[in-house]
Design an enzyme around this catalytic site. Structure first.
Site, PDB file in Angstrom:
ATOM      1  N   GLN A 133       0.446  -1.141  -0.079  1.00  0.00           N
ATOM      2  CA  GLN A 133       0.126  -0.103  -0.422  1.00  0.00           C
ATOM      3  C   GLN A 133       0.880   1.697  -0.398  1.00  0.00           C
ATOM      4  OE1 GLN A 133      -2.411   1.762   3.094  1.00  0.00           O
ATOM      5  NE2 GLN A 133      -4.578   1.095   2.191  1.00  0.00           N
ATOM      6  N   TYR A 164      -5.398  10.975   3.035  1.00  0.00           N
ATOM      7  CA  TYR A 164      -4.485  11.498   3.444  1.00  0.00           C
ATOM      8  C   TYR A 164      -4.710  12.265   1.797  1.00  0.00           C
ATOM      9  CZ  TYR A 164      -3.491   8.609   7.418  1.00  0.00           C
ATOM     10  OH  TYR A 164      -3.004   8.635   8.619  1.00  0.00           O
ATOM     11  N   ARG A 202      -8.141   2.360  -2.646  1.00  0.00           N
ATOM     12  CA  ARG A 202      -8.719   2.216  -1.926  1.00  0.00           C
ATOM     13  C   ARG A 202      -9.011   3.631  -1.617  1.00  0.00           C
ATOM     14  NH1 ARG A 202      -7.470   0.316   4.726  1.00  0.00           N
ATOM     15  NH2 ARG A 202      -9.946  -0.570   4.418  1.00  0.00           N
ATOM     16  N   GLY A 251      -8.887  -6.510  10.308  1.00  0.00           N
ATOM     17  CA  GLY A 251      -7.925  -5.917   9.770  1.00  0.00           C
ATOM     18  C   GLY A 251      -7.666  -6.122  11.449  1.00  0.00           C
TER      19      GLY A 251
HETATM   20  C1  LIG Z   1      -3.342  -0.077  13.491  1.00  0.00           C
HETATM   21  C2  LIG Z   1      -3.704   0.344  12.337  1.00  0.00           C
HETATM   22  C3  LIG Z   1      -3.741   0.709  11.543  1.00  0.00           C
HETATM   23  C4  LIG Z   1      -4.148   0.994  10.284  1.00  0.00           C
HETATM   24  N1  LIG Z   1      -3.818   1.803   9.168  1.00  0.00           N
HETATM   25  C5  LIG Z   1      -3.871   1.769   7.891  1.00  0.00           C
HETATM   26  C6  LIG Z   1      -3.485   1.407   6.812  1.00  0.00           C
HETATM   27  O1  LIG Z   1      -1.811   1.783   7.309  1.00  0.00           O
HETATM   28  N2  LIG Z   1      -3.624   1.773   5.948  1.00  0.00           N
HETATM   29  C7  LIG Z   1      -5.688   1.612   6.074  1.00  0.00           C
HETATM   30  O2  LIG Z   1      -5.358   1.687   4.101  1.00  0.00           O
HETATM   31  N3  LIG Z   1      -5.769   1.847   6.599  1.00  0.00           N
HETATM   32  C8  LIG Z   1      -5.394   1.184   8.180  1.00  0.00           C
HETATM   33  N4  LIG Z   1      -6.099   1.185   9.317  1.00  0.00           N
HETATM   34  C9  LIG Z   1      -7.524   0.735   8.802  1.00  0.00           C
HETATM   35  C10 LIG Z   1      -7.789  -0.663   8.059  1.00  0.00           C
HETATM   36  O3  LIG Z   1      -7.141  -1.173   7.119  1.00  0.00           O
HETATM   37  C11 LIG Z   1      -9.368  -0.821   8.747  1.00  0.00           C
HETATM   38  O4  LIG Z   1     -10.064   0.002   7.404  1.00  0.00           O
HETATM   39  C12 LIG Z   1      -9.938  -1.178  10.157  1.00  0.00           C
HETATM   40  O5  LIG Z   1      -9.033  -1.159  10.883  1.00  0.00           O
HETATM   41  C13 LIG Z   1     -11.492  -0.968   9.812  1.00  0.00           C
HETATM   42  O6  LIG Z   1     -11.079  -2.622   9.596  1.00  0.00           O
HETATM   43  P1  LIG Z   1     -11.156  -3.865  10.942  1.00  0.00           P
HETATM   44  O7  LIG Z   1     -11.857  -3.712  11.628  1.00  0.00           O
HETATM   45  O8  LIG Z   1     -11.076  -5.341  10.421  1.00  0.00           O
HETATM   46  O9  LIG Z   1      -9.717  -3.473  12.098  1.00  0.00           O
HETATM   47  C14 LIG Z   1      -5.431   0.876  10.114  1.00  0.00           C
HETATM   48  C15 LIG Z   1      -6.112   0.324  11.095  1.00  0.00           C
HETATM   49  C16 LIG Z   1      -5.459  -0.224  12.445  1.00  0.00           C
HETATM   50  C17 LIG Z   1      -6.349  -1.128  13.424  1.00  0.00           C
END
Ligand SMILES: Cc1cc2nc3c(=O)[nH]c(=O)nc-3n(C[C@H](O)[C@H](O)[C@H](O)COP(=O)(O)O)c2cc1C
Length: 380
Positions: A104, A180, A232, A324
């Site tokens: 990514q 971003y 995304r 995630g």
């Molecule tokens: C620790 C953490 C770091 C994240 N970093 C990113 C990232 O680098 N890029 C991104 O598009 N989303 C990032 N997200 C969002 C996740 O990709 C995801 O959309 C969000 O956590 C919801 O999914 P989940 O409920 O399965 O965690 C991050 C989420 C978490 C929890």
């Protein structure tokens, strides 16, 4: 005996021929644990290895494409060729465990902490400070990018795609979500330009679409084997003015024309409903799937913890489900479903399990010190 969760375990083939062994994708998650010089660290590689046996595809944390785009402490870079060996190590580690590896890439724009970018020069579409804080607590007033600088950042996205190919990744995900730089150009909050990069909604889409074109042309030029390009986006913004659901539907129409391999909706809750912009009581995911799902595969995400959560989500027709937080909490999530042990899935983080779960220190500290972010097991 048939597995009731089979729809999650079926394989999936993208139009370009790349096949995934199942429908589960590891969502991109920043881990704050890369080396100071922008290379990937040992602890980070081990964290990915622990999570790459089950999912069909692993999307890495976002990596910056230009030095001016570093958005987090401990983030890794794709901004020069010296990063290629480190990127290769990451790609190979993920692929060796059986998952496809997707890099990514992003530019943090006005969400970059000033101390992480050269000369503290925080840049964006326009000189509008964010309403939200950067990861280190600032709300910097960014400098408006010049036309020439915009074109240079677009080229940086293309160069990052070339490096991802040289490093052996199976694909790249353009991070146009979560506030971003790419989203800052699409947003009427952060983009108040009146040149070709801002003004009407069409002009606010110009930067995201130019980044996609540049990445696709780099792939055409450099990839000798099929290589995925995904995008995304976040469907809505809380700010006023801000991106609304009806504007997002116009954006996804344009994305669907770009022959992307997939689009990935960024949401914290798969079932969240539109805040404004459309008269539709269905979830944002269902609305987007209906709008473009027949043209481009959609990845859904958000608060999927149990196998039943994921099964319910995939029954909406979305072909791929990203997970995630739950893959941090239980790295064996997919294997437990495959082995008929879905009831053994852990859905709450155990506070004493950092080493067992192979989570780098900085990520673990961020999780433990941010109440309400992850479900944590009580009474430990
Ligand atoms: C620790 C953490 C770091 C994240 N970093 C990113 C990232 O680098 N890029 C991104 O598009 N989303 C990032 N997200 C969002 C996740 O990709 C995801 O959309 C969000 O956590 C919801 O999914 P989940 O409920 O399965 O965690 C991050 C989420 C978490 C929890």
């Amino acid at each position: 005996m048939t597995n009731q969760y089979q729809p999650l375990l079926d394989d999936f083939t993208f139009d370009n021929g790349i096949s995934l062994k199942n429908r589960v994708v590891m969502a991109p998650m920043t881990n704050f644990s890369s080396n100071e010089d922008g290379t990937v660290s040992e602890s980070e590689v081990n964290y990915y290895i622990r999570r790459s046996k089950g999912a069909g595809m692993v999307i890495t944390a976002c990596a910056y494409v230009s030095p001016s785009g570093k958005g987090f402490p401990g983030e890794f870079g794709t901004h020069n060729d010296e990063m290629i060996p480190s990127l290769r190590r990451l790609a190979e580690s993920i692929k060796k465990e059986g998952a496809k590896a997707i890099l990514q890439v992003f530019h943090g724009g006005r969400m970059c902490p000033p101390e992480l970018v050269p000369e503290g020069d925080v840049v964006s579409a326009s000189a509008v400070a964010p309403e939200q804080q950067t990861p280190t607590g600032e709300q910097p007033l960014p400098r408006e990018l010049t036309d020439e600088e915009i074109q240079s950042i677009i080229r940086d996205f293309g160069e990052s795609a070339r490096r991802a190919i040289e490093a052996g990744f199976d694909g790249i995900e353009i991070h146009g979500a979560n506030g971003y730089l790419i989203q800052q150009f699409f947003s009427p909050h952060s983009n108040q330009r009146t040149d070709r990069w801002g003004g009407t909604i069409k002009e606010r889409m110009a930067f995201p679409l130019a980044v996609i074109d540049e990445v696709k042309s780099a792939v055409k030029k450099h990839a000798k084997e099929p290589f995925l390009v995904g995008y995304r986006f976040s469907p809505e913004e809380p700010e006023t003015p801000g991106i609304t659901m009806d504007e997002t539907l116009l954006l996804v129409d344009e994305l669907a024309k770009k022959q992307l391999d997939y689009v990935h909706v960024s949401l914290m809750d798969f079932w969240s409903v539109p805040r404004r912009g459309v008269n539709d009581t269905r979830s944002r995911m269902e609305i987007i799937q209906e709008r473009v799902g027949s043209k481009v595969p959609v990845i859904g995400v958000g608060s999927i913890y149990s196998a039943d959560d994921a099964l319910k989500a995939i029954k909406t027709g979305v072909p791929l489900i990203a997970i995630g937080r739950e893959l941090i909490i239980d790295p064996d999530w997919v294997q437990k479903i495959e082995e008929g042990r879905a009831s053994e899935i852990q859905t709450k983080l155990k506070k004493d399990a950092q080493h067992e779960l192979v989570v780098p220190d900085a990520l673990w500290q961020a999780i433990i010190n941010t109440p309400g972010w992850f479900p944590i097991e009580e009474n430990q």
